[in-house]
Scaffold this active site. Structure first.
Site, PDB file in Angstrom:
ATOM      1  N   ILE A   1      -8.564  11.854   5.508  1.00 19.90           N
ATOM      2  CA  ILE A   1      -7.993  11.153   4.353  1.00 19.90           C
ATOM      3  C   ILE A   1      -6.648  10.583   4.794  1.00 19.90           C
ATOM      4  O   ILE A   1      -5.734  11.325   5.142  1.00 19.90           O
ATOM      5  CB  ILE A   1      -7.807  12.101   3.144  1.00 19.90           C
ATOM      6  N   HIS A   2      -6.541   9.279   4.780  1.00 17.20           N
ATOM      7  CA  HIS A   2      -5.316   8.600   5.199  1.00 17.20           C
ATOM      8  C   HIS A   2      -5.251   7.263   4.453  1.00 17.20           C
ATOM      9  O   HIS A   2      -6.077   7.008   3.577  1.00 17.20           O
ATOM     10  CB  HIS A   2      -5.330   8.378   6.718  1.00 17.20           C
ATOM     11  N   GLY A   3      -4.325   6.417   4.800  1.00 12.43           N
ATOM     12  CA  GLY A   3      -4.114   5.173   4.070  1.00 12.43           C
ATOM     13  C   GLY A   3      -5.355   4.343   3.833  1.00 12.43           C
ATOM     14  O   GLY A   3      -5.644   3.944   2.712  1.00 12.43           O
TER      15      GLY A   3
ATOM     16  N   ALA B   1      -7.762   6.533   1.649  1.00 10.08           N
ATOM     17  CA  ALA B   1      -7.180   6.888   0.359  1.00 10.08           C
ATOM     18  C   ALA B   1      -6.956   5.673  -0.530  1.00 10.08           C
ATOM     19  O   ALA B   1      -7.177   5.739  -1.734  1.00 10.08           O
ATOM     20  CB  ALA B   1      -5.862   7.638   0.565  1.00 10.08           C
TER      21      ALA B   1
ATOM     22  N   ARG C   1      -8.930  10.571  11.392  1.00 15.78           N
ATOM     23  CA  ARG C   1      -7.766  10.787  10.536  1.00 15.78           C
ATOM     24  C   ARG C   1      -8.119  11.362   9.164  1.00 15.78           C
ATOM     25  O   ARG C   1      -7.220  11.687   8.391  1.00 15.78           O
ATOM     26  CB  ARG C   1      -7.005   9.472  10.387  1.00 15.78           C
TER      27      ARG C   1
END
Length: 163
Positions: A12-14, A17, A10
């Site tokens: 850069i994701h939750g 980040a 994924r």
């Protein structure tokens, strides 16, 4: 200086980040992948996913090596991410650092799971991936499995070998 390398489909994701960036106190995120760096739309979307105050760079592998080797990077805390272990192996071949590699969410996107070995609930590797991981380990790199900072840190090589 690299705080962590991470293989994550994924990118850069939750989790990256918010959680990992905060846990590692990173000032920069580098996505190292030639194809993604060449895709202006995808690169732009990834840059927007970075938390406020953290600069994201979406770079070809060779350029990522150059940034990491730049003396100005010594004062930074950098999280380097790719969506495959081969890119991170190539990054490691061109730098002097030996940061920890976290393989935590990889292999469920694209391709058939029937052609991959299930390592954990979130990691599936092809034979090529396993060879690459062994090559990285042979470079003296510690490889872990830790999806979230609050999860226990596990020895990825033991998981891969079924121990």
């Amino acid at each position: 200086m690299i705080s962590m390398l991470r293989v994550d489909d994924r990118l850069i994701h939750g989790q990256v980040a918010v959680m990992w960036s905060k846990q590692l106190a990173v000032t920069r995120i580098i996505v190292a992948n030639d194809a993604i760096a060449a895709n202006e739309l995808q690169a732009g979307a990834l840059k927007m996913a970075a938390p406020a105050g953290i600069k994201a760079a979406i770079l070809p592998v060779a350029k990522a090596q150059g940034i990491i080797n730049d003396p100005r990077s010594e004062s930074m805390k950098i999280l380097v991410i790719s969506n495959n272990p081969q890119d991170l192996r190539d990054v490691l071949k061109g730098i002097g650092e030996k940061p920890v590699l976290n393989i935590a969410n990889y292999g469920r996107i694209g391709g058939s799971l029937a052609d991959k070995k299930k390592i954990t609930e979130t990691v599936y590797l092809t034979q090529e991936d396993m060879e690459t991981v062994r090559e990285i380990h042979d470079m003296g790199i510690e490889i872990i499995y830790q999806p979230l900072p609050s999860d226990p840190r596990e020895d990825f090589m033991k998981l891969m070998e079924g121990k």
